[in-house]
Design an enzyme around this catalytic site. Structure first.
Site, short mmCIF file in Angstrom:
data_model
loop_
_atom_site.label_atom_id
_atom_site.label_comp_id
_atom_site.label_asym_id
_atom_site.label_seq_id
_atom_site.Cartn_x
_atom_site.Cartn_y
_atom_site.Cartn_z
N CYS A 13 -3.00 -62.84 23.34
CA CYS A 13 -1.80 -62.70 22.52
C CYS A 13 -1.24 -64.08 22.16
O CYS A 13 -1.56 -65.08 22.80
CB CYS A 13 -0.78 -61.86 23.29
N HIS A 14 -0.35 -64.11 21.17
CA HIS A 14 0.22 -65.38 20.73
C HIS A 14 0.96 -66.14 21.80
O HIS A 14 0.98 -67.36 21.80
CB HIS A 14 1.17 -65.12 19.57
N THR A 15 1.61 -65.40 22.67
CA THR A 15 2.40 -66.07 23.70
C THR A 15 1.50 -66.91 24.61
O THR A 15 1.93 -67.93 25.13
CB THR A 15 3.18 -65.01 24.51
N HIS A 35 -1.42 -61.99 29.74
CA HIS A 35 -0.36 -61.05 30.12
C HIS A 35 -0.55 -59.67 29.49
O HIS A 35 0.38 -58.88 29.46
CB HIS A 35 1.00 -61.63 29.71
N GLU A 36 -1.76 -59.40 28.95
CA GLU A 36 -1.97 -58.12 28.26
C GLU A 36 -3.21 -57.46 28.86
O GLU A 36 -4.19 -57.22 28.18
CB GLU A 36 -2.15 -58.39 26.75
N CYS A 65 12.43 -53.05 38.60
CA CYS A 65 12.73 -52.98 40.04
C CYS A 65 13.59 -51.78 40.40
O CYS A 65 13.60 -51.32 41.52
CB CYS A 65 13.41 -54.28 40.49
N CYS A 68 18.18 -53.86 40.24
CA CYS A 68 19.00 -54.95 39.71
C CYS A 68 20.07 -54.38 38.77
O CYS A 68 19.97 -53.24 38.33
CB CYS A 68 18.13 -55.99 39.00
N CYS A 71 18.62 -52.91 35.54
CA CYS A 71 17.92 -51.63 35.71
C CYS A 71 18.90 -50.50 35.97
O CYS A 71 18.79 -49.43 35.37
CB CYS A 71 16.93 -51.72 36.88
N CYS A 79 14.51 -56.04 33.00
CA CYS A 79 14.75 -56.14 34.44
C CYS A 79 14.76 -57.61 34.84
O CYS A 79 13.84 -58.35 34.51
CB CYS A 79 13.64 -55.42 35.20
N ARG A 83 13.10 -62.35 37.78
CA ARG A 83 13.00 -63.23 36.61
C ARG A 83 12.94 -64.71 36.98
O ARG A 83 12.15 -65.48 36.42
CB ARG A 83 14.22 -62.97 35.73
N CYS A 142 1.26 -55.27 26.10
CA CYS A 142 2.14 -56.13 25.29
C CYS A 142 2.25 -55.60 23.87
O CYS A 142 3.13 -54.81 23.57
CB CYS A 142 1.67 -57.60 25.31
N ARG A 337 -6.75 -58.17 17.27
CA ARG A 337 -6.71 -58.46 18.70
C ARG A 337 -8.14 -58.64 19.20
O ARG A 337 -9.03 -57.87 18.83
CB ARG A 337 -6.08 -57.32 19.49
N1 APR Z 1 5.46 -62.70 5.30
C1 APR Z 1 4.76 -61.59 5.65
N2 APR Z 1 3.83 -61.59 6.61
C2 APR Z 1 3.58 -62.72 7.23
C3 APR Z 1 4.27 -63.91 6.95
C4 APR Z 1 5.25 -63.87 5.91
N3 APR Z 1 5.93 -64.95 5.55
N4 APR Z 1 3.81 -64.88 7.76
C5 APR Z 1 2.87 -64.32 8.53
N5 APR Z 1 2.71 -63.02 8.21
C6 APR Z 1 1.78 -62.06 8.78
C7 APR Z 1 0.41 -62.63 9.09
O1 APR Z 1 -0.43 -62.63 7.95
C8 APR Z 1 -0.09 -61.66 10.17
O2 APR Z 1 -0.80 -60.58 9.63
O3 APR Z 1 2.28 -61.64 10.02
C9 APR Z 1 1.19 -61.16 10.82
C10 APR Z 1 1.40 -61.64 12.23
O4 APR Z 1 0.41 -61.09 12.99
P1 APR Z 1 -0.17 -61.81 14.27
O5 APR Z 1 -0.19 -63.27 14.02
O6 APR Z 1 -1.44 -61.13 14.63
O7 APR Z 1 0.98 -61.55 15.38
P2 APR Z 1 1.27 -60.35 16.40
O8 APR Z 1 0.41 -60.45 17.59
O9 APR Z 1 1.29 -59.05 15.67
O10 APR Z 1 2.75 -60.75 16.85
C11 APR Z 1 3.79 -60.81 15.91
O11 APR Z 1 5.46 -60.98 17.61
O12 APR Z 1 4.97 -61.28 19.83
C12 APR Z 1 5.42 -61.88 18.68
O13 APR Z 1 4.86 -64.19 18.89
C13 APR Z 1 4.48 -62.99 18.29
O14 APR Z 1 5.86 -63.76 16.56
C14 APR Z 1 4.69 -63.02 16.82
C15 APR Z 1 4.95 -61.57 16.43
ZN ZN Z 2 15.47 -54.53 37.68
#
Ligand code: APR
Ligand code: ZN
Length: 342
Positions: A13-15, A35-36, A65, A68, A71, A79, A83, A142, A337
């Site tokens: 994931c992005h995080t 984390h996923e 938990c 807390c 919760c 929760c 943390r 996630c 993904r």
């Molecule tokens: N307008 C429309 N769509 C956009 C734009 C924009 N300006 N910029 C990016 N996108 C689209 C991308 O093309 C992509 O398809 O947003 C989508 C984002 O998808 P992912 O990068 O795969 O992200 P995802 O895992 O779905 O998470 C989305 O949530 O958890 C947070 O940090 C994560 O900020 C991210 C968001």
């Molecule tokens: Zn809790």
């Protein structure tokens, strides 16, 4: 109060990328990211009450938990039981369970799923049915839950509603599913990548808007398509300009905008107060408003019953040795993904 979990599969994931790239100012290194994930309990501590060896589990970065103040409020899934240590990359007792030689390694988000084995507190493990494929339901740890839950719980989408979803990655595509399950009549997917159109329609989008094809006039376009704005806007890009557009697309008087995207470091959202004074609501969502231990088993059932789609969101599968390729595919926008298997 902890369990040793053998991780069988994990999403990327992005995080994890944000952490890897050093953009998280609170980060502790060296750490095991991830984390996923989903796995099987292999050993339990003496104080573990509700889990047994052999149980299938999804690790939760948001614990539950049940004691807390958050919760017990019954008003949030946030929760804060563990943390403080989690944010420092530590277990609740202040220790660490990973090491290389003499060097202790930090945990990440309390889950550290990029590992064959990890240790997680019992309050951060959702027990799930044993017949669910772990290489699919790991995404419920996630992105998929975040999107579906945000539409249903935080957005409160109702039958007949008009919904716009901004950003069609795993989170946004899942938000589309959530809106569909909640009975939305019109679901507008918005993405700058035209390749997202087909899958968005498969998952329930009725319309698709590409801002780059209309000179960025997204707001006008959506207002035109909806006689004055959507009932619910779900933002899943993390781009602060898109966040503002999502709010502007909401109908005056009642439209609700839910933010899920994570903004870049130090970024701030600015808006004229009139946007909310005229009755629009701006809110955020964390893990789709879902309490992990209580709520995830239902999402697993939904997957097993065919009510929600996960397989279509898995664009790539590869072994842990190739995990850096998974990050490359994510950065290039090629993957929805990637699931890592062990
Ligand atoms: N307008 C429309 N769509 C956009 C734009 C924009 N300006 N910029 C990016 N996108 C689209 C991308 O093309 C992509 O398809 O947003 C989508 C984002 O998808 P992912 O990068 O795969 O992200 P995802 O895992 O779905 O998470 C989305 O949530 O958890 C947070 O940090 C994560 O900020 C991210 C968001
Ligand atoms: Zn809790």
């Amino acid at each position: 109060m902890e369990a040793l979990v053998e991780i069988m599969a994990t999403g990327v994931c992005h995080t994890d990328a944000v952490m890897l790239e050093g953009q998280n100012p609170k980060a502790s290194f060296p750490a095991v990211l991830g984390h996923e994930g989903a796995g099987i309990v292999r050993a339990i501590g003496a104080e573990v009450r509700e889990l047994d060896v052999g149980d299938h589990v999804i690790p939760l970065y948001g614990s539950e938990c049940r004691t807390c103040p958050n919760c017990t409020s019954g008003r949030t899934n946030l929760c804060w039981g563990i943390r403080e240590t989690r944010e420092k990359g530590l277990m609740p007792d202040g220790g660490r369970r990973f090491s290389v030689g003499d060097e202790a390694i930090y945990h990440f988000m309390g889950t550290s799923t990029f590992s064959n084995f990890t240790v997680v507190p019992e309050i951060a493990l959702a027990k799930i049915r044993a017949d669910a494929p772990l290489d699919k339901v790991c995404l419920l740890g996630c992105g998929v839950t975040t999107g579906i839950g945000a539409a249903i719980n935080d957005g409160g989408v109702r039958p007949g509603d008009t919904v716009a979803v901004f950003g069609l990655g795993a989170v946004g595509l899942s938000a589309i599913q959530g809106a569909r399950i909640a009975g939305a009549a019109k679901i507008i997917g918005v993405d700058i990548n035209n390749q997202k159109k087909a899958i968005a329609k498969t998952l329930g989008a009725t319309d698709f808007v590409n801002p780059t094809k209309i000179d960025g006039r997204t707001v006008e376009c959506i207002l035109d398509m909806t006689s004055g704005g959507v009932d619910i806007a779900l933002e899943c890009t993390g781009n602060i300009d898109v966040m503002r557009q999502s709010l502007e697309c909401c109908h005056v008087g009642w439209g609700t905008c839910v933010l899920m995207g994570v903004e870049g470091r130090d970024q701030e959202l600015s808006l004229p107060p009139v946007l909310v004074r005229y009755g629009r609501t701006l809110k955020g969502s964390y893990f789709g408003g879902v309490r992990g231990r209580s709520g995830l088993p239902k999402y697993v059932d939904w997957y097993m019953d065919g009510k929600i789609e996960i397989d279509a969101l898995i664009s790539h599968v590869m072994p842990i040795e190739e995990i850096n390729t998974a990050f490359d595919l994510m950065r290039s926008g090629e993957s929805i993904r990637t699931v890592i298997t062990f």
